[in-house]
Design a protein around this motif. Structure first.
Motif, PDB file in Angstrom:
ATOM      1  N   MET A   1       0.839  -1.175   0.000  1.00 54.45           N
ATOM      2  CA  MET A   1       0.000   0.000   0.000  1.00 54.45           C
ATOM      3  C   MET A   1       0.889   1.245   0.000  1.00 54.45           C
ATOM      4  O   MET A   1       1.877   1.320   0.717  1.00 54.45           O
ATOM      5  N   LEU A   2       0.507   2.216  -0.808  1.00 57.37           N
ATOM      6  CA  LEU A   2       1.307   3.434  -0.940  1.00 57.37           C
ATOM      7  C   LEU A   2       1.070   4.385   0.225  1.00 57.37           C
ATOM      8  O   LEU A   2      -0.020   4.447   0.783  1.00 57.37           O
ATOM      9  N   THR A   3       2.106   5.147   0.524  1.00 58.96           N
ATOM     10  CA  THR A   3       1.956   6.205   1.518  1.00 58.96           C
ATOM     11  C   THR A   3       1.092   7.311   0.915  1.00 58.96           C
ATOM     12  O   THR A   3       0.905   7.389  -0.309  1.00 58.96           O
ATOM     13  N   GLU A   4       0.606   8.168   1.772  1.00 62.83           N
ATOM     14  CA  GLU A   4      -0.211   9.287   1.316  1.00 62.83           C
ATOM     15  C   GLU A   4       0.577  10.175   0.350  1.00 62.83           C
ATOM     16  O   GLU A   4       0.039  10.661  -0.647  1.00 62.83           O
ATOM     17  N   ALA A   5       1.852  10.382   0.646  1.00 61.16           N
ATOM     18  CA  ALA A   5       2.690  11.228  -0.204  1.00 61.16           C
ATOM     19  C   ALA A   5       2.854  10.619  -1.598  1.00 61.16           C
ATOM     20  O   ALA A   5       2.799  11.342  -2.608  1.00 61.16           O
ATOM     21  N   LEU A   6       3.047   9.304  -1.678  1.00 66.54           N
ATOM     22  CA  LEU A   6       3.199   8.658  -2.986  1.00 66.54           C
ATOM     23  C   LEU A   6       1.886   8.639  -3.756  1.00 66.54           C
ATOM     24  O   LEU A   6       1.884   8.769  -4.980  1.00 66.54           O
ATOM     25  N   THR A   7       0.781   8.491  -3.045  1.00 69.30           N
ATOM     26  CA  THR A   7      -0.532   8.546  -3.700  1.00 69.30           C
ATOM     27  C   THR A   7      -0.748   9.932  -4.297  1.00 69.30           C
ATOM     28  O   THR A   7      -1.219  10.069  -5.434  1.00 69.30           O
ATOM     29  N   ALA A   8      -0.390  10.970  -3.532  1.00 68.90           N
ATOM     30  CA  ALA A   8      -0.512  12.341  -4.033  1.00 68.90           C
ATOM     31  C   ALA A   8       0.423  12.563  -5.221  1.00 68.90           C
ATOM     32  O   ALA A   8       0.049  13.248  -6.193  1.00 68.90           O
ATOM     33  N   LEU A   9       1.617  12.004  -5.164  1.00 67.65           N
ATOM     34  CA  LEU A   9       2.562  12.129  -6.273  1.00 67.65           C
ATOM     35  C   LEU A   9       2.013  11.464  -7.530  1.00 67.65           C
ATOM     36  O   LEU A   9       2.109  12.018  -8.627  1.00 67.65           O
ATOM     37  N   ALA A  10       1.426  10.284  -7.384  1.00 62.62           N
ATOM     38  CA  ALA A  10       0.832   9.592  -8.531  1.00 62.62           C
ATOM     39  C   ALA A  10      -0.303  10.425  -9.132  1.00 62.62           C
ATOM     40  O   ALA A  10      -0.431  10.528 -10.362  1.00 62.62           O
ATOM     41  N   ALA A  11      -1.112  11.044  -8.273  1.00 59.77           N
ATOM     42  CA  ALA A  11      -2.199  11.898  -8.754  1.00 59.77           C
ATOM     43  C   ALA A  11      -1.641  13.118  -9.492  1.00 59.77           C
ATOM     44  O   ALA A  11      -2.150  13.504 -10.557  1.00 59.77           O
ATOM     45  N   ALA A  12      -0.576  13.712  -8.946  1.00 58.47           N
ATOM     46  CA  ALA A  12       0.048  14.858  -9.610  1.00 58.47           C
ATOM     47  C   ALA A  12       0.625  14.445 -10.965  1.00 58.47           C
ATOM     48  O   ALA A  12       0.547  15.201 -11.937  1.00 58.47           O
ATOM     49  N   GLY A  13       1.182  13.246 -11.034  1.00 55.65           N
ATOM     50  CA  GLY A  13       1.700  12.742 -12.300  1.00 55.65           C
ATOM     51  C   GLY A  13       0.605  12.551 -13.330  1.00 55.65           C
ATOM     52  O   GLY A  13       0.757  12.918 -14.499  1.00 55.65           O
ATOM     53  N   GLY A  14      -0.509  11.979 -12.900  1.00 56.35           N
ATOM     54  CA  GLY A  14      -1.639  11.801 -13.809  1.00 56.35           C
ATOM     55  C   GLY A  14      -2.160  13.124 -14.330  1.00 56.35           C
ATOM     56  O   GLY A  14      -2.437  13.281 -15.528  1.00 56.35           O
ATOM     57  N   THR A  15      -2.265  14.093 -13.442  1.00 55.21           N
ATOM     58  CA  THR A  15      -2.718  15.426 -13.838  1.00 55.21           C
ATOM     59  C   THR A  15      -1.727  16.068 -14.794  1.00 55.21           C
ATOM     60  O   THR A  15      -2.121  16.677 -15.794  1.00 55.21           O
ATOM     61  N   ALA A  16      -0.442  15.916 -14.508  1.00 56.44           N
ATOM     62  CA  ALA A  16       0.586  16.497 -15.370  1.00 56.44           C
ATOM     63  C   ALA A  16       0.501  15.946 -16.789  1.00 56.44           C
ATOM     64  O   ALA A  16       0.570  16.699 -17.765  1.00 56.44           O
ATOM     65  N   VAL A  17       0.320  14.641 -16.907  1.00 56.21           N
ATOM     66  CA  VAL A  17       0.210  14.019 -18.235  1.00 56.21           C
ATOM     67  C   VAL A  17      -1.019  14.547 -18.960  1.00 56.21           C
ATOM     68  O   VAL A  17      -0.947  14.962 -20.117  1.00 56.21           O
ATOM     69  N   ALA A  18      -2.157  14.559 -18.281  1.00 54.53           N
ATOM     70  CA  ALA A  18      -3.400  14.989 -18.921  1.00 54.53           C
ATOM     71  C   ALA A  18      -3.369  16.467 -19.304  1.00 54.53           C
ATOM     72  O   ALA A  18      -3.921  16.850 -20.338  1.00 54.53           O
ATOM     73  N   GLN A  19      -2.726  17.288 -18.504  1.00 54.29           N
ATOM     74  CA  GLN A  19      -2.681  18.715 -18.822  1.00 54.29           C
ATOM     75  C   GLN A  19      -1.639  19.042 -19.890  1.00 54.29           C
ATOM     76  O   GLN A  19      -1.786  20.024 -20.605  1.00 54.29           O
ATOM     77  N   ALA A  20      -0.607  18.232 -19.992  1.00 54.75           N
ATOM     78  CA  ALA A  20       0.441  18.503 -20.983  1.00 54.75           C
ATOM     79  C   ALA A  20       0.036  18.078 -22.391  1.00 54.75           C
ATOM     80  O   ALA A  20       0.558  18.626 -23.370  1.00 54.75           O
ATOM     81  N   ALA A  21      -0.885  17.126 -22.501  1.00 58.14           N
ATOM     82  CA  ALA A  21      -1.285  16.627 -23.822  1.00 58.14           C
ATOM     83  C   ALA A  21      -1.767  17.781 -24.700  1.00 58.14           C
ATOM     84  O   ALA A  21      -2.601  18.577 -24.305  1.00 58.14           O
ATOM     85  N   GLY A  22      -1.186  17.865 -25.887  1.00 56.38           N
ATOM     86  CA  GLY A  22      -1.583  18.901 -26.820  1.00 56.38           C
ATOM     87  C   GLY A  22      -0.865  20.229 -26.628  1.00 56.38           C
ATOM     88  O   GLY A  22      -1.141  21.179 -27.349  1.00 56.38           O
ATOM     89  N   THR A  23       0.060  20.309 -25.685  1.00 55.91           N
ATOM     90  CA  THR A  23       0.813  21.546 -25.463  1.00 55.91           C
ATOM     91  C   THR A  23       2.222  21.395 -26.014  1.00 55.91           C
ATOM     92  O   THR A  23       2.626  20.311 -26.438  1.00 55.91           O
TER      93      THR A  23
END
Length: 145
Positions: A1-23
């Motif tokens: 099970m991931l720590t809270e910090a790693l879960t937040a990092l994974a979420a930030a990574g997902g957001t980064a990928v989705a927001q960067a698409a097309g830029t």
């Protein structure tokens, strides 16, 4: 099970990928994400590149109100992939992957920030400037402010 910090990092990574698409940042983020998730396996990297291309195509083809929903769905999918990666690695490899993911998020943030620059402007009197997406800004001018 991931720590809270790693879960937040994974979420930030997902957001980064989705927001960067097309830029302008997409090529770098796309490559970095594929390398991270491929973990040195060329076949897995190619599979991730194909998934990333599907993400970009979904976002480019979305219109109107659909864009935010598609971006959220794509961000959640990438969050899940990053979480799975971080869960499946041993401690040392997990720390390395987390550092790579932090760098990916930082690159995406820097690219987003660089697009919001204002240079060489001259204002003669009161001015209000708003930069970003989905901001809320309340301005009050005059003696009742």
């Amino acid at each position: 099970m991931l720590t809270e910090a790693l879960t937040a990092l994974a979420a930030a990574g997902g957001t980064a990928v989705a927001q960067a698409a097309g830029t302008e940042a997409w090529a770098g983020i796309r490559q970095r994400a594929a390398l991270l998730l491929g973990r040195g396996d060329p076949q897995r990297e190619r599979a991730q590149l194909e998934r990333l291309d599907v993400t970009a195509a979904a976002l480019v083809s979305a219109v109107g109100d659909e864009v935010d929903r598609v971006r959220q769905v794509q961000a959640e999918g990438w969050r899940g992939r990053f979480e799975t990666l971080l869960e499946d690695l041993d401690e040392r490899a997990g720390q390395e992957a987390a550092a790579e993911l932090r760098a990916l998020v930082a690159e995406a943030r820097n690219a987003a920030d660089s697009g919001a620059r204002m240079e060489g402007n001259v204002f003669h009197g009161p001015a209000a400037i708003q930069v970003g997406d989905r901001n809320r800004q309340d301005n009050h001018f005059g003696s009742g402010a």
